[in-house]
Design a protein around this motif. Structure first.
Motif, PDB file in Angstrom:
ATOM      1  N   ALA A 102     -31.207  -5.392  10.117  1.00  0.00           N
ATOM      2  CA  ALA A 102     -32.554  -4.887   9.814  1.00  0.00           C
ATOM      3  C   ALA A 102     -32.842  -5.023   8.327  1.00  0.00           C
ATOM      4  CB  ALA A 102     -32.673  -3.429  10.255  1.00  0.00           C
ATOM      5  N   VAL A 103     -31.839  -4.739   7.508  1.00  0.00           N
ATOM      6  CA  VAL A 103     -32.014  -4.837   6.057  1.00  0.00           C
ATOM      7  C   VAL A 103     -32.224  -6.303   5.652  1.00  0.00           C
ATOM      8  CG1 VAL A 103     -30.828  -4.549   3.853  1.00  0.00           C
ATOM      9  CG2 VAL A 103     -30.763  -2.715   5.545  1.00  0.00           C
ATOM     10  N   GLU A 104     -31.445  -7.191   6.234  1.00  0.00           N
ATOM     11  CA  GLU A 104     -31.596  -8.618   5.912  1.00  0.00           C
ATOM     12  C   GLU A 104     -32.967  -9.133   6.363  1.00  0.00           C
ATOM     13  OE1 GLU A 104     -26.916  -9.976   5.814  1.00  0.00           O
ATOM     14  OE2 GLU A 104     -28.036 -10.181   7.700  1.00  0.00           O
ATOM     15  N   ALA A 105     -33.450  -8.602   7.465  1.00  0.00           N
ATOM     16  CA  ALA A 105     -34.776  -9.009   7.957  1.00  0.00           C
ATOM     17  C   ALA A 105     -35.864  -8.562   6.980  1.00  0.00           C
ATOM     18  CB  ALA A 105     -35.016  -8.415   9.344  1.00  0.00           C
ATOM     19  N   ILE A 106     -35.708  -7.369   6.407  1.00  0.00           N
ATOM     20  CA  ILE A 106     -36.682  -6.867   5.427  1.00  0.00           C
ATOM     21  C   ILE A 106     -36.720  -7.811   4.218  1.00  0.00           C
ATOM     22  CG2 ILE A 106     -37.107  -5.033   3.725  1.00  0.00           C
ATOM     23  CD1 ILE A 106     -35.974  -3.058   5.887  1.00  0.00           C
ATOM     24  N   ILE A 107     -35.540  -8.183   3.730  1.00  0.00           N
ATOM     25  CA  ILE A 107     -35.477  -9.063   2.557  1.00  0.00           C
ATOM     26  C   ILE A 107     -36.121 -10.409   2.891  1.00  0.00           C
ATOM     27  CG2 ILE A 107     -33.931 -10.272   0.968  1.00  0.00           C
ATOM     28  CD1 ILE A 107     -31.909  -7.927   1.481  1.00  0.00           C
ATOM     29  N   ALA A 108     -35.766 -10.956   4.046  1.00  0.00           N
ATOM     30  CA  ALA A 108     -36.292 -12.274   4.441  1.00  0.00           C
ATOM     31  C   ALA A 108     -37.805 -12.235   4.596  1.00  0.00           C
ATOM     32  CB  ALA A 108     -35.628 -12.724   5.740  1.00  0.00           C
ATOM     33  N   GLN A 109     -38.293 -11.146   5.142  1.00  0.00           N
ATOM     34  CA  GLN A 109     -39.721 -11.012   5.430  1.00  0.00           C
ATOM     35  C   GLN A 109     -40.550 -10.895   4.143  1.00  0.00           C
ATOM     36  OE1 GLN A 109     -40.600  -7.404   7.586  1.00  0.00           O
ATOM     37  NE2 GLN A 109     -42.087  -8.479   8.871  1.00  0.00           N
ATOM     38  N   ARG A 110     -40.010 -10.231   3.150  1.00  0.00           N
ATOM     39  CA  ARG A 110     -40.812  -9.912   1.962  1.00  0.00           C
ATOM     40  C   ARG A 110     -40.509 -10.761   0.738  1.00  0.00           C
ATOM     41  NH1 ARG A 110     -44.226  -5.520   1.797  1.00  0.00           N
ATOM     42  NH2 ARG A 110     -43.879  -3.867   3.299  1.00  0.00           N
ATOM     43  N   LYS A 111     -39.420 -11.516   0.761  1.00  0.00           N
ATOM     44  CA  LYS A 111     -38.943 -12.116  -0.488  1.00  0.00           C
ATOM     45  C   LYS A 111     -39.917 -13.107  -1.129  1.00  0.00           C
ATOM     46  CE  LYS A 111     -36.111 -15.823   1.452  1.00  0.00           C
ATOM     47  NZ  LYS A 111     -34.743 -16.318   1.617  1.00  0.00           N
ATOM     48  N   ALA A 112     -40.792 -13.707  -0.347  1.00  0.00           N
ATOM     49  CA  ALA A 112     -41.723 -14.681  -0.915  1.00  0.00           C
ATOM     50  C   ALA A 112     -42.947 -14.023  -1.560  1.00  0.00           C
ATOM     51  CB  ALA A 112     -42.170 -15.657   0.168  1.00  0.00           C
ATOM     52  N   THR A 113     -43.116 -12.723  -1.336  1.00  0.00           N
ATOM     53  CA  THR A 113     -44.276 -12.011  -1.884  1.00  0.00           C
ATOM     54  C   THR A 113     -44.042 -11.698  -3.359  1.00  0.00           C
ATOM     55  OG1 THR A 113     -44.439 -10.937   0.254  1.00  0.00           O
ATOM     56  CG2 THR A 113     -45.768 -10.007  -1.512  1.00  0.00           C
ATOM     57  N   PRO A 114     -45.024 -11.943  -4.219  1.00  0.00           N
ATOM     58  CA  PRO A 114     -44.857 -11.561  -5.628  1.00  0.00           C
ATOM     59  C   PRO A 114     -44.627 -10.050  -5.758  1.00  0.00           C
ATOM     60  CG  PRO A 114     -46.786 -12.968  -5.338  1.00  0.00           C
ATOM     61  CD  PRO A 114     -46.295 -12.616  -3.960  1.00  0.00           C
ATOM     62  N   GLY A 115     -43.730  -9.679  -6.635  1.00  0.00           N
ATOM     63  CA  GLY A 115     -43.443  -8.253  -6.840  1.00  0.00           C
ATOM     64  C   GLY A 115     -42.787  -7.614  -5.632  1.00  0.00           C
ATOM     65  N   ALA A 116     -41.929  -8.372  -4.974  1.00  0.00           N
ATOM     66  CA  ALA A 116     -41.371  -7.917  -3.697  1.00  0.00           C
ATOM     67  C   ALA A 116     -40.275  -6.849  -3.833  1.00  0.00           C
ATOM     68  CB  ALA A 116     -40.811  -9.106  -2.919  1.00  0.00           C
ATOM     69  N   LEU A 117     -39.707  -6.697  -5.020  1.00  0.00           N
ATOM     70  CA  LEU A 117     -38.542  -5.817  -5.124  1.00  0.00           C
ATOM     71  C   LEU A 117     -38.840  -4.381  -4.696  1.00  0.00           C
ATOM     72  CD1 LEU A 117     -35.633  -5.261  -5.812  1.00  0.00           C
ATOM     73  CD2 LEU A 117     -36.260  -5.114  -8.234  1.00  0.00           C
ATOM     74  N   LEU A 118     -39.898  -3.785  -5.239  1.00  0.00           N
ATOM     75  CA  LEU A 118     -40.187  -2.388  -4.890  1.00  0.00           C
ATOM     76  C   LEU A 118     -40.490  -2.220  -3.397  1.00  0.00           C
ATOM     77  CD1 LEU A 118     -42.141  -1.013  -7.980  1.00  0.00           C
ATOM     78  CD2 LEU A 118     -39.885  -0.325  -7.183  1.00  0.00           C
ATOM     79  N   PRO A 119     -41.353  -3.070  -2.811  1.00  0.00           N
ATOM     80  CA  PRO A 119     -41.569  -2.916  -1.362  1.00  0.00           C
ATOM     81  C   PRO A 119     -40.287  -3.085  -0.546  1.00  0.00           C
ATOM     82  CG  PRO A 119     -43.263  -4.320  -2.325  1.00  0.00           C
ATOM     83  CD  PRO A 119     -42.264  -4.049  -3.411  1.00  0.00           C
ATOM     84  N   ILE A 120     -39.434  -4.005  -0.958  1.00  0.00           N
ATOM     85  CA  ILE A 120     -38.158  -4.188  -0.239  1.00  0.00           C
ATOM     86  C   ILE A 120     -37.318  -2.914  -0.323  1.00  0.00           C
ATOM     87  CG2 ILE A 120     -35.910  -5.361  -0.414  1.00  0.00           C
ATOM     88  CD1 ILE A 120     -37.458  -7.971  -0.952  1.00  0.00           C
ATOM     89  N   LEU A 121     -37.221  -2.355  -1.526  1.00  0.00           N
ATOM     90  CA  LEU A 121     -36.420  -1.135  -1.686  1.00  0.00           C
ATOM     91  C   LEU A 121     -37.009   0.020  -0.874  1.00  0.00           C
ATOM     92  CD1 LEU A 121     -35.629  -1.339  -5.520  1.00  0.00           C
ATOM     93  CD2 LEU A 121     -34.091  -1.884  -3.617  1.00  0.00           C
ATOM     94  N   HIS A 122     -38.338   0.127  -0.896  1.00  0.00           N
ATOM     95  CA  HIS A 122     -38.990   1.185  -0.094  1.00  0.00           C
ATOM     96  C   HIS A 122     -38.669   0.999   1.390  1.00  0.00           C
ATOM     97  CE1 HIS A 122     -41.666   3.730  -2.536  1.00  0.00           C
ATOM     98  NE2 HIS A 122     -41.606   2.736  -3.398  1.00  0.00           N
ATOM     99  N   ASP A 123     -38.802  -0.220   1.857  1.00  0.00           N
ATOM    100  CA  ASP A 123     -38.568  -0.477   3.286  1.00  0.00           C
ATOM    101  C   ASP A 123     -37.114  -0.208   3.667  1.00  0.00           C
ATOM    102  OD1 ASP A 123     -41.191  -1.157   3.479  1.00  0.00           O
ATOM    103  OD2 ASP A 123     -40.858  -3.289   3.891  1.00  0.00           O
ATOM    104  N   ILE A 124     -36.187  -0.643   2.814  1.00  0.00           N
ATOM    105  CA  ILE A 124     -34.765  -0.415   3.123  1.00  0.00           C
ATOM    106  C   ILE A 124     -34.482   1.078   3.174  1.00  0.00           C
ATOM    107  CG2 ILE A 124     -32.397  -0.657   2.252  1.00  0.00           C
ATOM    108  CD1 ILE A 124     -33.234  -3.433   1.162  1.00  0.00           C
ATOM    109  N   GLN A 125     -34.996   1.811   2.199  1.00  0.00           N
ATOM    110  CA  GLN A 125     -34.749   3.261   2.210  1.00  0.00           C
ATOM    111  C   GLN A 125     -35.404   3.905   3.431  1.00  0.00           C
ATOM    112  OE1 GLN A 125     -34.041   5.539  -1.351  1.00  0.00           O
ATOM    113  NE2 GLN A 125     -35.793   6.816  -0.866  1.00  0.00           N
ATOM    114  N   GLY A 126     -36.569   3.371   3.827  1.00  0.00           N
ATOM    115  CA  GLY A 126     -37.233   3.897   5.023  1.00  0.00           C
ATOM    116  C   GLY A 126     -36.421   3.688   6.283  1.00  0.00           C
ATOM    117  N   VAL A 127     -35.721   2.569   6.363  1.00  0.00           N
ATOM    118  CA  VAL A 127     -34.938   2.244   7.566  1.00  0.00           C
ATOM    119  C   VAL A 127     -33.555   2.888   7.518  1.00  0.00           C
ATOM    120  CG1 VAL A 127     -33.773   0.334   8.758  1.00  0.00           C
ATOM    121  CG2 VAL A 127     -36.163   0.107   8.073  1.00  0.00           C
TER     122      VAL A 127
END
Ligand code: FES
Length: 159
Positions: A11-36
């Motif tokens: 699930a965590v790897e899917a979050i990274i894969a899904q968001r990594k191309a978005t500019p400024g993706a680090l914060l949303p990725i961290l939020h999503d990982i903490q949410g999951v």
């Protein structure tokens, strides 16, 4: 503290894969990982860094900069006590001492039954109505020791 708690790596790897191309993706990725997962497992930092093509130090720097991000598993409920200036003037330190005694753990600690994790936060936007606390997603203002007790009892299922 156990930092080896299993988590859903896929699930965590899917979050990274899904968001990594978005500019400024680090914060949303961290939020999503903490949410999951409930926290940011330190072991996932290299995968985040690799996915975003940034250094591990950068990822670590952001995680540690924001108090919001947790690096350890937490209990079923997260109790945050505001200890910023306005709440200090309204007695938050006495409330903090009471909370530690009632829960039997210090800040950043979790109760033995894994029910509550106690955290410090610096301003919940309730400055005129302190002391302010947040339990999970719910904000509470003018929290006396008695009110704190009843909120904790309610979360324990004791009325
Ligand atoms: S200082 Fe506590 S809510 Fe702002």
């Amino acid at each position: 503290m156990n930092t080896q708690t299993p988590f859903d790596l896929a699930a965590v790897e899917a979050i990274i894969a899904q968001r990594k191309a978005t500019p400024g993706a680090l914060l949303p990725i961290l939020h999503d990982i903490q949410g999951v997962v409930g926290y940011i497992p330190p072991s996932i930092v290299p995968a985040i860094a690799e996915g975003l093509n940034i250094s591990r130090a950068e990822v670590h720097g952001v995680i540690t900069y924001y108090h919001f991000f947790r690096q350890h598993p937490v209990g079923e409920h997260v109790v945050q006590i505001c200890r910023a200036e306005a709440c200090q003037a309204r007695g938050c330190e006495a409330l903090a001492d009471h909370a530690k005694e009632l829960l039997g753990c210090d800040f950043h600690g979790t109760t033995d039954d894994n029910k509550f994790t106690l955290q410090t936060v610096y301003c919940l936007g309730q400055c005129a109505s302190g002391p302010a606390i947040q339990i999970d997603d719910d904000l509470y203002a003018r929290v006396s020791k008695e009110k704190f007790n009843s909120l904790i009892q309610a979360k324990r299922g004791v009325q």
